[in-house]
Design an enzyme around this catalytic site. Structure first.
Site, short mmCIF file in Angstrom:
data_model
loop_
_atom_site.label_atom_id
_atom_site.label_comp_id
_atom_site.label_asym_id
_atom_site.label_seq_id
_atom_site.Cartn_x
_atom_site.Cartn_y
_atom_site.Cartn_z
N LYS A 151 0.84 -1.20 0.00
CA LYS A 151 0.00 0.00 0.00
C LYS A 151 0.87 1.25 0.00
O LYS A 151 0.63 2.19 -0.74
CB LYS A 151 -0.90 0.01 1.25
N LYS A 206 -3.86 -15.54 -11.39
CA LYS A 206 -4.26 -16.15 -10.13
C LYS A 206 -5.67 -15.72 -9.72
O LYS A 206 -5.98 -14.52 -9.75
CB LYS A 206 -3.25 -15.76 -9.05
N LYS A 243 -9.98 -12.42 -5.09
CA LYS A 243 -11.03 -11.39 -4.95
C LYS A 243 -10.52 -10.05 -5.46
O LYS A 243 -11.25 -9.29 -6.06
CB LYS A 243 -11.44 -11.25 -3.48
P1 ADP Z 1 -8.12 -13.62 -2.10
O1 ADP Z 1 -6.83 -13.52 -2.88
O2 ADP Z 1 -9.26 -13.99 -2.98
O3 ADP Z 1 -8.39 -12.37 -1.27
P2 ADP Z 1 -7.31 -14.77 0.38
O4 ADP Z 1 -6.05 -13.96 0.37
O5 ADP Z 1 -8.37 -14.45 1.38
O6 ADP Z 1 -7.95 -14.80 -1.10
O7 ADP Z 1 -6.89 -16.30 0.52
C1 ADP Z 1 -7.24 -17.19 1.55
C2 ADP Z 1 -6.47 -18.46 1.35
O8 ADP Z 1 -6.75 -19.06 0.06
C3 ADP Z 1 -4.96 -18.25 1.41
O9 ADP Z 1 -4.39 -19.31 2.15
C4 ADP Z 1 -4.52 -18.31 -0.04
O10 ADP Z 1 -3.21 -18.79 -0.17
C5 ADP Z 1 -5.54 -19.25 -0.67
N1 ADP Z 1 -5.77 -18.86 -2.08
C6 ADP Z 1 -6.41 -17.75 -2.50
N2 ADP Z 1 -6.45 -17.69 -3.86
C7 ADP Z 1 -5.79 -18.80 -4.31
C8 ADP Z 1 -5.49 -19.30 -5.64
N3 ADP Z 1 -5.88 -18.68 -6.74
N4 ADP Z 1 -4.80 -20.46 -5.71
C9 ADP Z 1 -4.40 -21.12 -4.59
N5 ADP Z 1 -4.66 -20.69 -3.34
C10 ADP Z 1 -5.34 -19.54 -3.18
#
Ligand code: ADP
Ligand code: TRP
Length: 327
Positions: free
Chosen positions: A110, A190, A193
Site C-alpha cells: 500500500k 491467479k 477477490k
Molecule cells: P483472495 O486472494 O481472494 O483475497 P485470500 O487472500 O483471502 O484470497 O486467501 C485465503 C487463502 O486461500 C490463502 O491461504 C490463499 O493462499 C488461498 N488462495 C487464494 N487464492 C488462491 C489461488 N488462486 N490459488 C491457490 N490458493 C489460493
C-alpha cells in the site's frame, strides 16, 4: 501436534480458496488437534460495512461446515469470540520492532503505491502472531503469501521469551506450505477477490455456468487442434477430474473438432458433481442458523479456555501478575 489456521471473511470463498487452503485444512482435521477460526478482526482492515461483515462471517462458517469441516474433530470459532487475543496483541506489540512490520507486504504494498495505510493494517501481523501463539500452536498451514507472517510470529515470540527469560511462548517451527498450483481465475491469472476474476464455491448452477462461460480462451477455430496445457479451462478441470478423465479431455483438445464451449460445459458438470454434496449440506445448514451459532459458541469456549491459560502465563511473565511461570 497442534494445527491452527485462520481465514478472513472478506467475501464469498472461491475455488482458489478451496483448493489452495480450505481443502488442506479439512484433511488435517482427521489426524491432528486442529483449531480453525474465522479471522473477523483481520477482516476489519478491509470490510467497512457492518451488514456485509456479519453476512460474510455467517457465510464463512456455513461454507466451511458444508465443505466438510467437522466440529466434533476440529474446533471452529470466530476470532473475536476470544477477546484475550487482543490483550496478547498488545503485550506482543510492546516488543515488536517497527522495522519488522515496515517490511511486511500488506502494508508495504500500500505504501509503495502511495495509498495511506492505517495502524490496523500496519500492526496486522502482530494480531496474527497473537492468534497463533495464544493456542501454543506448532503447525500453521498457510499459503505462500502468509509465510512472512509466520516468520514475524517466530521473531516476536523469541523476543518475548528472551526479554522475560523463559519459554513462555511456543515457536511455531513448522508450517505446511501450500505447494498446490495456483488456481487460475476467469482471466487466466491467479484467482483472487482483488482481481475480480473468481468463481465462487457456492452460487446457483446457472450463475456458475455463466461465469465458467466467461473464462478467457484463445480464438482457435472449433475444428483446429488446441493445447490443453495453456488453457485455463483445462487447468481448472484438472482440479476436479480423475487422471483418466484428464487424459480423455486432453485428447479431445489435441484432436480438434471440440470447441471451448464443450470444454467449459465439461468443466461445469465436473464441478457440480464434485461440490454436489457440499451444496446439499450448505442448504441444510442454512436452514438451521441456530445450530451453526451453537457450533461457533462451543468452538469459542474451547479455544478461549486455552487462550486464557496462555495469556495468564504471559501476564505473569511480564509482571502484570505475581510470580513468573515459564512452560
Ligand atoms: P483472495 O486472494 O481472494 O483475497 P485470500 O487472500 O483471502 O484470497 O486467501 C485465503 C487463502 O486461500 C490463502 O491461504 C490463499 O493462499 C488461498 N488462495 C487464494 N487464492 C488462491 C489461488 N488462486 N490459488 C491457490 N490458493 C489460493
Ligand atoms: N492473515 C491470514 C490471511 O489473510 C488469515 C489469518 C489471520 C491467519 N490470523 C491467522 C492464518 C493465524 C493463519 C494463522 O490469509
Amino acid at each position: 501436534m497442534k494445527v491452527l489456521s485462520g481465514i478472513q471473511p472478506t467475501g464469498r470463498f472461491h475455488w482458489g480458496n478451496y483448493f489452495g487452503a480450505i481443502r488442506q485444512y479439512i484433511s488435517l482435521q482427521d489426524n491432528e488437534q486442529a483449531f480453525y477460526f474465522i479471522a473477523d478482526l483481520h477482516a476489519l482492515t478491509t470490510v467497512r460495512d457492518a451488514n456485509v461483515l456479519q453476512q460474510n462471517i455467517t457465510d464463512a462458517a456455513i461454507d466451511l461446515l458444508a465443505l466438510g469441516l467437522k466440529p466434533e474433530q476440529a474446533t471452529l470459532f470466530r476470532q473475536s469470540d476470544v477477546p484475550e487475543v487482543s490483550e496478547l496483541t498488545w503485550l506482543l506489540m510492546t516488543l515488536t520492532q517497527m522495522h519488522l512490520l515496515e517490511k511486511c507486504h500488506a502494508y508495504k504494498d500500500k505504501k509503495d503505491k502511495g495509498i495511506s495505510a492505517d495502524a490496523g493494517l500496519f500492526t496486522y501481523p502482530v494480531l496474527m502472531a497473537a492468534d497463533i501463539l495464544i493456542y501454543d500452536s506448532d503447525v500453521v498451514p498457510v499459503g505462500q503469501d502468509q509465510v512472512q507472517h509466520i516468520e514475524v510470529t517466530r521473531d516476536i515470540a523469541q523476543r518475548f521469551n528472551s526479554t522475560y527469560g523463559g519459554e513462555f511462548l511456543v515457536l511455531p517451527d513448522k508450517h505446511v506450505l501450500d505447494h498446490s498450483a495456483k488456481v487460475p481465475g476467469l482471466d487466466g491469472q491467479k484467482m483472487s477477490k482483488s482481481y475480480n476474476n473468481t468463481i465462487p464455491l457456492f452460487d446457483t448452477p446457472k450463475k456458475l455456468k455463466k461465469l465458467i462461460n466467461k473464462i478467457k480462451t484463445d480464438s482457435t477455430p472449433l475444428e483446429d487442434p488446441k493445447n490443453p496445457d495453456t488453457c485455463p479451462v483445462f487447468d481448472l478441470y484438472k482440479l476436479f477430474a480423475t487422471p483418466e478423465q484428464q487424459v480423455d479431455l486432453a485428447g479431445k483438445y489435441r484432436a480438434g473438432g471440440m470447441g471451448y464451449g464443450e470444454a467449459k460445459s465439461t468443466l461445469h458438470d465436473a464441478a457440480m458433481e464434485y461440490f454436489g454434496s457440499a451444496f446439499e449440506r450448505r442448504a441444510e445448514l442454512e436452514s438451521r442458523p441456530d445450530d451453526v451459532e451453537d457450533i461457533l459458541a462451543a468452538g469459542a469456549a474451547k479455544a478461549r479456555a486455552k487462550a486464557q491459560e496462555v495469556v495468564e502465563r504471559c501476564r505473569t511473565a511480564c509482571g502484570l501478575r505475581g510470580k513468573p511461570a515459564s512452560l
